[in-house]
Design a protein around this motif. Structure first.
Motif, PDB file in Angstrom:
ATOM      1  N   LEU A  40       0.867  -1.195   0.000  1.00 54.38           N
ATOM      2  CA  LEU A  40       0.000   0.000   0.000  1.00 54.38           C
ATOM      3  C   LEU A  40       0.896   1.234   0.000  1.00 54.38           C
ATOM      4  CD1 LEU A  40      -2.482  -0.917   2.905  1.00 54.38           C
ATOM      5  CD2 LEU A  40      -2.929  -1.147   0.469  1.00 54.38           C
ATOM      6  N   TRP A  41       0.465   2.276  -0.704  1.00 47.34           N
ATOM      7  CA  TRP A  41       1.246   3.522  -0.695  1.00 47.34           C
ATOM      8  C   TRP A  41       1.227   4.181   0.674  1.00 47.34           C
ATOM      9  CZ3 TRP A  41       4.752   3.954  -4.030  1.00 47.34           C
ATOM     10  CH2 TRP A  41       4.581   3.521  -5.355  1.00 47.34           C
ATOM     11  N   SER A  42       0.284   3.797   1.528  1.00 42.64           N
ATOM     12  CA  SER A  42       0.209   4.387   2.871  1.00 42.64           C
ATOM     13  C   SER A  42       1.101   3.652   3.870  1.00 42.64           C
ATOM     14  CB  SER A  42      -1.237   4.353   3.374  1.00 42.64           C
ATOM     15  OG  SER A  42      -1.661   3.007   3.507  1.00 42.64           O
ATOM     16  N   CYS A 108      -4.222   1.902   8.092  1.00 41.40           N
ATOM     17  CA  CYS A 108      -3.722   2.049   6.713  1.00 41.40           C
ATOM     18  C   CYS A 108      -4.841   2.483   5.766  1.00 41.40           C
ATOM     19  CB  CYS A 108      -3.082   0.750   6.247  1.00 41.40           C
ATOM     20  SG  CYS A 108      -4.198  -0.627   6.278  1.00 41.40           S
ATOM     21  N   CYS A 109      -4.457   2.909   4.571  1.00 41.82           N
ATOM     22  CA  CYS A 109      -5.428   3.439   3.606  1.00 41.82           C
ATOM     23  C   CYS A 109      -6.309   2.330   3.043  1.00 41.82           C
ATOM     24  CB  CYS A 109      -4.675   4.130   2.462  1.00 41.82           C
ATOM     25  SG  CYS A 109      -5.786   4.897   1.272  1.00 41.82           S
ATOM     26  N   GLY A 110      -7.616   2.614   2.997  1.00 38.21           N
ATOM     27  CA  GLY A 110      -8.549   1.640   2.423  1.00 38.21           C
ATOM     28  C   GLY A 110      -9.450   2.308   1.400  1.00 38.21           C
ATOM     29  N   LEU A 111      -8.939   3.371   0.779  1.00 34.97           N
ATOM     30  CA  LEU A 111      -9.793   4.140  -0.143  1.00 34.97           C
ATOM     31  C   LEU A 111     -10.162   3.363  -1.402  1.00 34.97           C
ATOM     32  CD1 LEU A 111      -8.211   7.715  -0.006  1.00 34.97           C
ATOM     33  CD2 LEU A 111     -10.494   7.051   0.751  1.00 34.97           C
ATOM     34  N   CYS A 112      -9.236   2.552  -1.901  1.00 41.27           N
ATOM     35  CA  CYS A 112      -9.507   1.812  -3.146  1.00 41.27           C
ATOM     36  C   CYS A 112      -9.747   0.332  -2.808  1.00 41.27           C
ATOM     37  CB  CYS A 112      -8.316   1.888  -4.088  1.00 41.27           C
ATOM     38  SG  CYS A 112      -7.760   3.568  -4.411  1.00 41.27           S
ATOM     39  N   PRO A 113     -10.526  -0.359  -3.624  1.00 42.23           N
ATOM     40  CA  PRO A 113     -10.717  -1.793  -3.378  1.00 42.23           C
ATOM     41  C   PRO A 113      -9.385  -2.542  -3.379  1.00 42.23           C
ATOM     42  CG  PRO A 113     -12.230  -1.005  -5.074  1.00 42.23           C
ATOM     43  CD  PRO A 113     -11.296   0.125  -4.772  1.00 42.23           C
ATOM     44  N   SER A 114      -8.462  -2.116  -4.255  1.00 43.89           N
ATOM     45  CA  SER A 114      -7.098  -2.660  -4.187  1.00 43.89           C
ATOM     46  C   SER A 114      -6.128  -1.538  -4.555  1.00 43.89           C
ATOM     47  CB  SER A 114      -6.930  -3.866  -5.113  1.00 43.89           C
ATOM     48  OG  SER A 114      -7.077  -3.467  -6.443  1.00 43.89           O
ATOM     49  N   CYS A 115      -5.033  -1.478  -3.823  1.00 44.68           N
ATOM     50  CA  CYS A 115      -4.074  -0.390  -4.007  1.00 44.68           C
ATOM     51  C   CYS A 115      -3.317  -0.561  -5.327  1.00 44.68           C
ATOM     52  CB  CYS A 115      -3.096  -0.382  -2.836  1.00 44.68           C
ATOM     53  SG  CYS A 115      -2.023   1.069  -2.812  1.00 44.68           S
ATOM     54  N   SER A 116      -2.936   0.564  -5.913  1.00 45.36           N
ATOM     55  CA  SER A 116      -2.211   0.540  -7.192  1.00 45.36           C
ATOM     56  C   SER A 116      -0.726   0.208  -7.022  1.00 45.36           C
ATOM     57  CB  SER A 116      -2.351   1.900  -7.881  1.00 45.36           C
ATOM     58  OG  SER A 116      -1.889   2.914  -7.016  1.00 45.36           O
ATOM     59  N   ARG A 117      -0.236   0.178  -5.797  1.00 42.03           N
ATOM     60  CA  ARG A 117       1.208  -0.001  -5.595  1.00 42.03           C
ATOM     61  C   ARG A 117       1.742  -1.326  -6.152  1.00 42.03           C
ATOM     62  NH1 ARG A 117       4.564   1.577  -0.106  1.00 42.03           N
ATOM     63  NH2 ARG A 117       6.644   1.197  -0.932  1.00 42.03           N
ATOM     64  N   PRO A 122       1.233   4.891  -9.655  1.00 46.26           N
ATOM     65  CA  PRO A 122       1.149   5.849  -8.536  1.00 46.26           C
ATOM     66  C   PRO A 122      -0.170   5.739  -7.785  1.00 46.26           C
ATOM     67  CG  PRO A 122       1.442   6.982 -10.666  1.00 46.26           C
ATOM     68  CD  PRO A 122       1.261   5.525 -10.958  1.00 46.26           C
ATOM     69  N   CYS A 123      -0.183   6.313  -6.594  1.00 47.28           N
ATOM     70  CA  CYS A 123      -1.410   6.351  -5.786  1.00 47.28           C
ATOM     71  C   CYS A 123      -2.509   7.051  -6.586  1.00 47.28           C
ATOM     72  CB  CYS A 123      -1.117   7.103  -4.488  1.00 47.28           C
ATOM     73  SG  CYS A 123      -2.567   7.361  -3.467  1.00 47.28           S
ATOM     74  N   ARG A 124      -3.723   6.476  -6.547  1.00 45.82           N
ATOM     75  CA  ARG A 124      -4.846   7.061  -7.304  1.00 45.82           C
ATOM     76  C   ARG A 124      -5.389   8.325  -6.642  1.00 45.82           C
ATOM     77  NH1 ARG A 124      -6.474   1.540  -6.819  1.00 45.82           N
ATOM     78  NH2 ARG A 124      -5.821   0.370  -8.662  1.00 45.82           N
ATOM     79  N   HIS A 125      -5.199   8.453  -5.347  1.00 44.01           N
ATOM     80  CA  HIS A 125      -5.780   9.609  -4.633  1.00 44.01           C
ATOM     81  C   HIS A 125      -4.761  10.212  -3.662  1.00 44.01           C
ATOM     82  CE1 HIS A 125      -9.640   8.304  -6.211  1.00 44.01           C
ATOM     83  NE2 HIS A 125      -9.423   7.105  -5.699  1.00 44.01           N
ATOM     84  N   PRO A 126      -3.642  10.715  -4.194  1.00 45.84           N
ATOM     85  CA  PRO A 126      -2.621  11.240  -3.275  1.00 45.84           C
ATOM     86  C   PRO A 126      -3.119  12.416  -2.439  1.00 45.84           C
ATOM     87  CG  PRO A 126      -2.107  11.795  -5.564  1.00 45.84           C
ATOM     88  CD  PRO A 126      -3.267  10.853  -5.605  1.00 45.84           C
ATOM     89  N   MET A 128      -6.022  12.515  -1.050  1.00 48.18           N
ATOM     90  CA  MET A 128      -6.909  12.015   0.012  1.00 48.18           C
ATOM     91  C   MET A 128      -6.239  10.976   0.915  1.00 48.18           C
ATOM     92  SD  MET A 128     -10.197  11.559  -2.450  1.00 48.18           S
ATOM     93  CE  MET A 128     -11.204  10.632  -1.340  1.00 48.18           C
ATOM     94  N   MET A 129      -5.247  10.300   0.374  1.00 49.77           N
ATOM     95  CA  MET A 129      -4.561   9.258   1.152  1.00 49.77           C
ATOM     96  C   MET A 129      -3.807   9.895   2.322  1.00 49.77           C
ATOM     97  SD  MET A 129      -1.370   7.911   1.707  1.00 49.77           S
ATOM     98  CE  MET A 129      -0.222   7.917   0.356  1.00 49.77           C
ATOM     99  N   ARG A 130      -3.855   9.264   3.497  1.00 51.04           N
ATOM    100  CA  ARG A 130      -3.119   9.774   4.651  1.00 51.04           C
ATOM    101  C   ARG A 130      -2.357   8.623   5.315  1.00 51.04           C
ATOM    102  NH1 ARG A 130      -4.232  13.513   2.292  1.00 51.04           N
ATOM    103  NH2 ARG A 130      -5.303  15.435   2.921  1.00 51.04           N
TER     104      ARG A 130
HETATM  105  S1  SF4 Z   1      -5.713   5.905  -2.267  1.00 48.09           S
HETATM  106 FE1  SF4 Z   1      -3.615   5.403  -2.863  1.00 48.09          FE
HETATM  107  S2  SF4 Z   1      -2.747   4.378  -1.051  1.00 48.09           S
HETATM  108 FE2  SF4 Z   1      -4.966   4.372  -0.813  1.00 48.09          FE
HETATM  109  S3  SF4 Z   1      -5.602   2.363  -1.605  1.00 48.09           S
HETATM  110 FE3  SF4 Z   1      -5.826   3.911  -3.275  1.00 48.09          FE
HETATM  111  S4  SF4 Z   1      -3.894   3.807  -4.419  1.00 48.09           S
HETATM  112 FE4  SF4 Z   1      -3.531   2.808  -2.432  1.00 48.09          FE
END
Ligand code: SF4
Length: 173
Positions: A40-42, A108-117, A122-126, A128-130
């Protein structure tokens, strides 16, 4: 007490917090044992200087919700989910009103169903991600104990603790 949650908060200056509680080289060992490490990017490893990140801010407000336990594991899980949404919501609102402030998430970040890392993207929502305090190498156990008087309790397979704790924070420039 807010519903089933008790809210605790304390503000501390950053120099003191860093000297007492920030040890990324120690806590990364725990992160390495977590399945989210590098996924995860977080979460660590990071491509930025973690100590430099903390030093950009002058103060930290530590906020914790103490969730009174229920013997029913499923009810407890739902209470934790509700508390996390509430804590993140509280800190998000505060962040929008604090120029230069940055929220530290409760987990940890749970904004996306699966992280792009893992895809190397790159993070889809830099915006919003914390990051969480623990992911940035903070000693959450001792900072909660010494700044909020809150001792963490641990879940085991045959015991639900008296309470669970979620912690986040607000960094002030
Ligand atoms: S917002 Fe970024 S860190 Fe969070 S799950 Fe999505 S891609 Fe990963």
């Amino acid at each position: 007490m807010i519903g089933d949650f008790e809210r605790l908060a304390a503000e501390t200056d950053m120099e003191s917090f860093i000297s007492k509680y920030v040890r990324p080289e120690e806590f990364i060992l725990q992160c390495k044992a977590c399945p989210n490490y590098g996924k995860l990017w977080s979460c660590p490893p990071y491509d930025f200087d973690v100590m430099g990140f903390w030093k950009r801010y002058k103060k930290l407000k530590l906020v914790a919700y103490k969730i009174i336990s229920d013997d029913n594991g499923e009810k407890m899980r739902l209470s934790m989910e509700a508390a996390r949404k509430r804590l993140d919501g509280e800190l998000e609102r505060e962040e929008t009103q604090l120029p230069g402030g940055l929220r530290l998430a409760a987990g940890c970040c749970g904004l996306c169903p699966s992280c792009s890392r893992p895809e190397g993207k790159p993070c889809r929502h830099p915006d919003m991600m914390r990051y969480s305090m623990e992911s940035l190498g903070a000693d959450v156990v001792n900072s909660l104990k010494e700044l909020l008087g809150l001792e963490l309790q641990w879940m085991s397979k045959d015991r639900i603790p008296e309470y669970m704790v979620l912690a986040g924070g607000m960094l002030t420039p």
